[in-house]
Motif scaffolding. Structure first.
Motif, PDB file in Angstrom:
ATOM      1  N   SER A 126     -17.654 -33.091 -30.340  1.00 20.75           N
ATOM      2  CA  SER A 126     -17.246 -32.562 -31.638  1.00 20.75           C
ATOM      3  C   SER A 126     -17.135 -33.728 -32.615  1.00 20.75           C
ATOM      4  O   SER A 126     -16.469 -34.733 -32.323  1.00 20.75           O
ATOM      5  N   ILE A 127     -17.778 -33.609 -33.775  1.00 20.15           N
ATOM      6  CA  ILE A 127     -17.863 -34.726 -34.728  1.00 20.15           C
ATOM      7  C   ILE A 127     -17.436 -34.248 -36.110  1.00 20.15           C
ATOM      8  O   ILE A 127     -17.885 -33.202 -36.589  1.00 20.15           O
ATOM      9  N   LEU A 128     -16.588 -35.027 -36.749  1.00 20.11           N
ATOM     10  CA  LEU A 128     -16.132 -34.752 -38.111  1.00 20.11           C
ATOM     11  C   LEU A 128     -16.851 -35.688 -39.068  1.00 20.11           C
ATOM     12  O   LEU A 128     -16.836 -36.912 -38.890  1.00 20.11           O
ATOM     13  N   ASN A 188     -17.271 -37.816 -42.330  1.00 16.71           N
ATOM     14  CA  ASN A 188     -16.427 -38.462 -43.319  1.00 16.71           C
ATOM     15  C   ASN A 188     -17.240 -39.522 -44.056  1.00 16.71           C
ATOM     16  O   ASN A 188     -18.463 -39.591 -43.913  1.00 16.71           O
ATOM     17  N   GLY A 191     -15.694 -33.547 -44.500  1.00 17.07           N
ATOM     18  CA  GLY A 191     -14.734 -32.629 -43.909  1.00 17.07           C
ATOM     19  C   GLY A 191     -15.357 -31.530 -43.079  1.00 17.07           C
ATOM     20  O   GLY A 191     -14.644 -30.649 -42.587  1.00 17.07           O
ATOM     21  N   ARG A 220     -16.910 -30.185 -39.697  1.00 17.88           N
ATOM     22  CA  ARG A 220     -16.876 -30.517 -38.272  1.00 17.88           C
ATOM     23  C   ARG A 220     -17.987 -29.774 -37.544  1.00 17.88           C
ATOM     24  O   ARG A 220     -18.163 -28.570 -37.724  1.00 17.88           O
ATOM     25  N   THR A 239     -19.491 -28.966 -33.737  1.00 16.10           N
ATOM     26  CA  THR A 239     -19.124 -28.943 -32.317  1.00 16.10           C
ATOM     27  C   THR A 239     -20.262 -28.338 -31.504  1.00 16.10           C
ATOM     28  O   THR A 239     -20.819 -27.304 -31.890  1.00 16.10           O
ATOM     29  N   GLU A 290     -17.283 -25.919 -38.727  1.00 14.04           N
ATOM     30  CA  GLU A 290     -15.926 -25.570 -39.148  1.00 14.04           C
ATOM     31  C   GLU A 290     -15.576 -26.306 -40.431  1.00 14.04           C
ATOM     32  O   GLU A 290     -15.837 -27.513 -40.564  1.00 14.04           O
ATOM     33  N   SER A 291     -14.995 -25.583 -41.379  1.00 14.48           N
ATOM     34  CA  SER A 291     -14.512 -26.175 -42.620  1.00 14.48           C
ATOM     35  C   SER A 291     -13.050 -26.557 -42.448  1.00 14.48           C
ATOM     36  O   SER A 291     -12.208 -25.694 -42.204  1.00 14.48           O
ATOM     37  N   GLU A 292     -12.758 -27.850 -42.546  1.00 16.14           N
ATOM     38  CA  GLU A 292     -11.392 -28.313 -42.387  1.00 16.14           C
ATOM     39  C   GLU A 292     -10.738 -28.603 -43.736  1.00 16.14           C
ATOM     40  O   GLU A 292      -9.687 -29.235 -43.801  1.00 16.14           O
TER      41      GLU A 292
END
Length: 328
Positions: A28-30, A32, A90, A92, A94, A114-116
């Motif tokens: 899983s990678i975010l 930035n 922001g 993510r 997975t 996914e929107s964080e």
């Protein structure tokens, strides 16, 4: 415009090569600021040229209105950098799962976006290198699964390579992108290829045979293969126009078949694996227990989807094979 495309393309290739060693890896990678890169598109270079041209025209003719337009366009370009970056920041990604397939087929690998952040994500393109793009729109605080197509070429355990995520939102002047390497792989089975029946004397278990013996039961009909006994040809079905079929008989004491590597000594390795793959699928379809005998590997006779997948996986990775796609 052609010259801009050529220069931009070459520079982009150089940039991709330089940053390849910095690609994030994991399950899983975010995304930035350290993982997002921005560069003008062909339209962006044209926009910048227009701003410079307007500035020189305004300076030469001392025209305040043209000065104002030029500064307004420059401010719009600066804001575009901010919004283009935020359209990836922001987010993510997975790894979910992949669908095993046969060599030469198209399959898919699923990822979760996914929107964080408390904002929407517009026009996000994802694809493996050389594969079709998938465009995604993501609402704020939403998660969405995406299936990305992948074309396979040969058998083996296949890792698709880096996944490209990019956007040109909102005006197409700038391109923000990132490459991520997810912990995701699939098994590509050998392409099934019909071939001669297994050597019935190659295993240490009884096997079924097309020749009727005492105590054998009628099991069904199958397509006639050259070299089979003609005394069991189903003439009634042949007269009905159903083609040349033969009757199959199965021993009451055993309905097991061994798929032995040595049963097809005249075939090269890849065609031999394809033939074994075909018979594994065929025997499973007919509900007959079968085992696998390969050099340094042996699977006892059984049946069922799990057993079939186990056999096909062993065939896929035989010899340490790895699948092949166009990696970035």
């Amino acid at each position: 415009m052609w010259l801009v495309d050529q220069v931009g393309g070459r520079f982009q290739a150089w940039v991709d090569k330089v940053i390849s060693s910095r690609r994030p890896k994991g399950h899983s990678i975010l995304l930035n600021q350290k993982r997002i890169y921005i560069f003008p598109t062909a339209s962006g270079w044209s926009f910048l040229f227009l701003c410079i041209l307007l500035f020189f025209i305004a300076t030469n003719y001392q025209n305040n209105l043209i000065h104002a337009v030029a500064y307004l366009l420059v401010a719009l370009g600066v804001l575009t950098i901010h919004f283009t970056y935020l359209n990836l920041s922001g987010l993510r990604i997975t790894a979910l799962r992949g669908k095993n397939c046969f060599a030469g087929d198209s399959t898919y690998l699923s990822v979760l976006l996914e929107s964080e952040n408390n904002r929407n994500y517009e026009t996000i393109q994802l694809n493996w290198k050389g594969q079709p793009e998938e465009t995604v729109h993501l609402e704020k605080e939403q998660a969405r699964g995406v299936e990305l197509n992948l074309t396979t070429h040969k058998r083996g355990r296949l890792k698709p390579g880096p996944l490209k995520i990019e956007t040109t939102y909102p005006f197409g002047l700038l391109r923000a992108w990132s490459w991520v390497e997810l912990d995701l792989d699939i098994v590509v089975f050998p392409k099934p290829q019909k071939g001669p029946r297994p050597d019935l004397n190659s295993g240490d278990q009884d096997s079924y045979s097309g020749d009727k013996r005492a105590g054998d039961d009628f099991f069904g009909l199958e397509e006639y293969q050259p070299g089979q006994s003609t005394k069991h040809i189903a003439w009634k079905q042949f007269a009905q126009g159903r083609g040349l079929l033969v009757k199959r008989y199965v021993g009451q004491q055993s309905r097991q078949v061994w798929l032995n590597w040595e049963s097809w000594p005249d075939l090269p390795m890849e065609p031999r694996l394809s033939v074994i793959c075909y018979w594994a699928i065929q025997l499973e379809h007919e509900g007959i227990d079968f085992g696998l005998m390969l050099p340094n590997n042996r699977i006892q006779p059984s049946s069922g989807p799990d057993h079939l997948e186990k056999v096909l996986t062993v065939l896929a990775v035989f010899g340490g094979a790895n699948g092949n796609t166009g990696h970035a």
